[in-house]
Design a protein around this motif. Sequence first.
Motif, PDB file in Angstrom:
ATOM      1  N   ASP A 361       0.835  -1.201   0.000  1.00 53.81           N
ATOM      2  CA  ASP A 361       0.000   0.000   0.000  1.00 53.81           C
ATOM      3  C   ASP A 361       0.876   1.260   0.000  1.00 53.81           C
ATOM      4  OD1 ASP A 361      -2.546   1.584   0.796  1.00 53.81           O
ATOM      5  OD2 ASP A 361      -1.179   1.970   2.465  1.00 53.81           O
ATOM      6  N   ARG A 362       0.497   2.259  -0.777  1.00 57.84           N
ATOM      7  CA  ARG A 362       1.327   3.448  -0.950  1.00 57.84           C
ATOM      8  C   ARG A 362       1.595   4.178   0.364  1.00 57.84           C
ATOM      9  NH1 ARG A 362      -0.810   8.073  -4.906  1.00 57.84           N
ATOM     10  NH2 ARG A 362      -2.320   8.235  -3.214  1.00 57.84           N
ATOM     11  N   THR A 363       0.576   4.312   1.200  1.00 59.04           N
ATOM     12  CA  THR A 363       0.768   4.997   2.474  1.00 59.04           C
ATOM     13  C   THR A 363       1.736   4.227   3.359  1.00 59.04           C
ATOM     14  OG1 THR A 363      -1.462   5.917   2.362  1.00 59.04           O
ATOM     15  CG2 THR A 363      -0.402   5.904   4.518  1.00 59.04           C
ATOM     16  N   ALA A 364       1.612   2.912   3.377  1.00 62.40           N
ATOM     17  CA  ALA A 364       2.530   2.084   4.158  1.00 62.40           C
ATOM     18  C   ALA A 364       3.952   2.203   3.628  1.00 62.40           C
ATOM     19  CB  ALA A 364       2.075   0.630   4.136  1.00 62.40           C
ATOM     20  N   ARG A 365       4.093   2.276   2.312  1.00 57.97           N
ATOM     21  CA  ARG A 365       5.425   2.439   1.725  1.00 57.97           C
ATOM     22  C   ARG A 365       6.074   3.733   2.217  1.00 57.97           C
ATOM     23  NH1 ARG A 365       7.026   0.109  -2.851  1.00 57.97           N
ATOM     24  NH2 ARG A 365       4.872  -0.142  -3.573  1.00 57.97           N
ATOM     25  N   THR A 366       5.293   4.803   2.252  1.00 58.92           N
ATOM     26  CA  THR A 366       5.816   6.087   2.729  1.00 58.92           C
ATOM     27  C   THR A 366       6.256   5.992   4.183  1.00 58.92           C
ATOM     28  OG1 THR A 366       4.365   7.306   1.220  1.00 58.92           O
ATOM     29  CG2 THR A 366       5.237   8.516   3.104  1.00 58.92           C
ATOM     30  N   ALA A 367       5.420   5.375   5.012  1.00 63.90           N
ATOM     31  CA  ALA A 367       5.749   5.255   6.429  1.00 63.90           C
ATOM     32  C   ALA A 367       6.969   4.368   6.643  1.00 63.90           C
ATOM     33  CB  ALA A 367       4.554   4.690   7.190  1.00 63.90           C
ATOM     34  N   LEU A 368       7.032   3.228   5.977  1.00 65.76           N
ATOM     35  CA  LEU A 368       8.154   2.314   6.151  1.00 65.76           C
ATOM     36  C   LEU A 368       9.458   2.913   5.636  1.00 65.76           C
ATOM     37  CD1 LEU A 368       6.408  -1.062   5.258  1.00 65.76           C
ATOM     38  CD2 LEU A 368       7.267  -0.366   7.513  1.00 65.76           C
ATOM     39  N   THR A 369       9.364   3.729   4.608  1.00 61.11           N
ATOM     40  CA  THR A 369      10.562   4.423   4.138  1.00 61.11           C
ATOM     41  C   THR A 369      11.086   5.359   5.219  1.00 61.11           C
ATOM     42  OG1 THR A 369       9.847   4.299   1.827  1.00 61.11           O
ATOM     43  CG2 THR A 369      11.450   6.012   2.382  1.00 61.11           C
ATOM     44  N   GLY A 370      10.186   6.132   5.816  1.00 56.81           N
ATOM     45  CA  GLY A 370      10.601   7.031   6.888  1.00 56.81           C
ATOM     46  C   GLY A 370      11.120   6.291   8.103  1.00 56.81           C
ATOM     47  N   LEU A 371      10.474   5.197   8.458  1.00 49.15           N
ATOM     48  CA  LEU A 371      10.885   4.429   9.634  1.00 49.15           C
ATOM     49  C   LEU A 371      12.244   3.772   9.441  1.00 49.15           C
ATOM     50  CD1 LEU A 371       7.459   2.826  10.573  1.00 49.15           C
ATOM     51  CD2 LEU A 371       8.746   4.471  11.952  1.00 49.15           C
ATOM     52  N   ALA A 372      12.551   3.335   8.221  1.00 48.54           N
ATOM     53  CA  ALA A 372      13.854   2.713   7.965  1.00 48.54           C
ATOM     54  C   ALA A 372      14.996   3.679   8.300  1.00 48.54           C
ATOM     55  CB  ALA A 372      13.956   2.281   6.504  1.00 48.54           C
ATOM     56  N   THR A 373      14.818   4.919   7.913  1.00 42.54           N
ATOM     57  CA  THR A 373      15.845   5.919   8.211  1.00 42.54           C
ATOM     58  C   THR A 373      15.837   6.317   9.674  1.00 42.54           C
ATOM     59  OG1 THR A 373      15.677   6.776   5.953  1.00 42.54           O
ATOM     60  CG2 THR A 373      16.693   8.213   7.596  1.00 42.54           C
ATOM     61  N   ALA A 374      14.660   6.551  10.215  1.00 37.71           N
ATOM     62  CA  ALA A 374      14.564   7.029  11.588  1.00 37.71           C
ATOM     63  C   ALA A 374      15.034   5.982  12.594  1.00 37.71           C
ATOM     64  CB  ALA A 374      13.113   7.421  11.888  1.00 37.71           C
ATOM     65  N   ALA A 375      14.694   4.713  12.370  1.00 39.56           N
ATOM     66  CA  ALA A 375      15.049   3.675  13.325  1.00 39.56           C
ATOM     67  C   ALA A 375      16.548   3.418  13.382  1.00 39.56           C
ATOM     68  CB  ALA A 375      14.324   2.370  12.972  1.00 39.56           C
ATOM     69  N   THR A 376      17.246   3.836  12.336  1.00 41.62           N
ATOM     70  CA  THR A 376      18.687   3.569  12.269  1.00 41.62           C
ATOM     71  C   THR A 376      19.520   4.826  12.376  1.00 41.62           C
ATOM     72  OG1 THR A 376      18.568   3.671   9.839  1.00 41.62           O
ATOM     73  CG2 THR A 376      18.293   1.513  10.864  1.00 41.62           C
ATOM     74  N   ASN A 377      18.887   5.965  12.591  1.00 37.24           N
ATOM     75  CA  ASN A 377      19.592   7.238  12.725  1.00 37.24           C
ATOM     76  C   ASN A 377      18.964   7.977  13.901  1.00 37.24           C
ATOM     77  OD1 ASN A 377      21.223   9.465  12.270  1.00 37.24           O
ATOM     78  ND2 ASN A 377      19.809  10.369  10.782  1.00 37.24           N
ATOM     79  N   ARG A 378      19.223   7.453  15.090  1.00 35.98           N
ATOM     80  CA  ARG A 378      18.550   7.947  16.286  1.00 35.98           C
ATOM     81  C   ARG A 378      19.550   8.178  17.412  1.00 35.98           C
ATOM     82  NH1 ARG A 378      18.658   2.471  16.513  1.00 35.98           N
ATOM     83  NH2 ARG A 378      18.628   1.531  18.579  1.00 35.98           N
ATOM     84  N   ARG A 379      19.079   8.863  18.457  1.00 36.44           N
ATOM     85  CA  ARG A 379      19.943   9.162  19.601  1.00 36.44           C
ATOM     86  C   ARG A 379      19.636   8.296  20.807  1.00 36.44           C
ATOM     87  NH1 ARG A 379      19.318  13.526  22.037  1.00 36.44           N
ATOM     88  NH2 ARG A 379      17.268  14.116  21.271  1.00 36.44           N
ATOM     89  N   ALA A 380      18.568   7.466  20.710  1.00 38.54           N
ATOM     90  CA  ALA A 380      18.191   6.656  21.870  1.00 38.54           C
ATOM     91  C   ALA A 380      17.600   5.338  21.392  1.00 38.54           C
ATOM     92  CB  ALA A 380      17.164   7.401  22.718  1.00 38.54           C
TER      93      ALA A 380
END
Length: 380
Positions: A361-380
């Motif tokens: 689903d397109r919306t899920a693709r957008t969210a998972l794209t953002g989460l891939a970066t955020a989950a691996t580029n974090r401070r905690a």
Amino acid sequence: MANDAVAGSAIRVAPARPGDKDDPIRAVLAAYTQDLITAVDDTLTTFLTAEVDSLAEIDAAMGGFAASARGAVLAGGKRIRPTFAYWGWRGAVGGTEPLPPVLPALAALELLHTFALVHDDVMDSSATRRGRPTTHVAFAAQHVAAGHRGDPGRFGEAVAVLVGDLCMVWADRLLAHATVSPARLLEVRRCYDQMRVETIAGQYLDVLGENDTANWSIDRALRVARYKTASYTVQRPLLYGACLAGVSADDPLAAAYTRYGLAVGEAFQLRDDLLGAYGDPAATGKPAGDDLRTGKPTTLLMLARQLATPAQLKALDRAGERRVDRLAELIADTGAVARVERMIAERVGAALAALDAAPVDRTARTALTGLATAATNRRA
């Protein structure tokens, strides 16, 4: 158990804010899934209130014990696992299916996570978690304050094991509240059980590595990352969400989730390795350098040993004689930190490539794209 915000599956989706000064994963989770996180917390609160009240009827002391277990579940956390499970489900069903039937199954993952954290803290002798005393430390302090006989530390560890066990049982019980067909729930249980087995396998390898460093390697350190972290943080939650949607194991979407989940999950653990050595305790909620202090054979440390000059390797062999901050500098000087950063970037790239080819689903693709970066580029 669901609130009005999730009467359907229309979780608010907004673009992540590139300039957000907060922890990146918190910013993305807030942008993409705040309604979901609220619904998961509400579900957990309602469920745990009834469970604590039931246990309090056995004995007053049981009420206090159960309330402490509830506190461990509700004491913060990013709700990463329910979030990935949600997008695994949403990626398959689109935006029309109602969320409440599967919400208990999503929230159950947070109980499983608490089980793993509480036991992990005992095994690692960790003093703090999320900026607060760990469960075994808190119960040891209660032992002292009450003037009980015996060893407070032993008491705290024993009770923490029981807290973890109780959270595991609670996870099973809450999962059973999902209102999907019996046949589908059986498939979900199979995925859930595999996730638990892989988590325990990864945890055992983690413990073994600390006690068998002479026979450890980068490959084995990455295997720990794959099974201790990637499996139950990203890959299996995604597949669990897909199972909730009725996706079969041989579906192309399941294959894409597997590739994405392993890559993001490994990158997540590699970031954890860096945060364990260089993170800000105010952000991580844990002291910096614990892994360095104990000589835990993380991928970071294994790479440092591989890349070190003879003089640097000799210094690494005397790690116990060095201050943690000096050891952290030494590891960075070997080039290991830069190598781990490249490994993280490579895995995020592989995850996004898997997602690009996925029938999601397109919306899920957008969210998972953002989460891939955020989950691996974090401070905690």
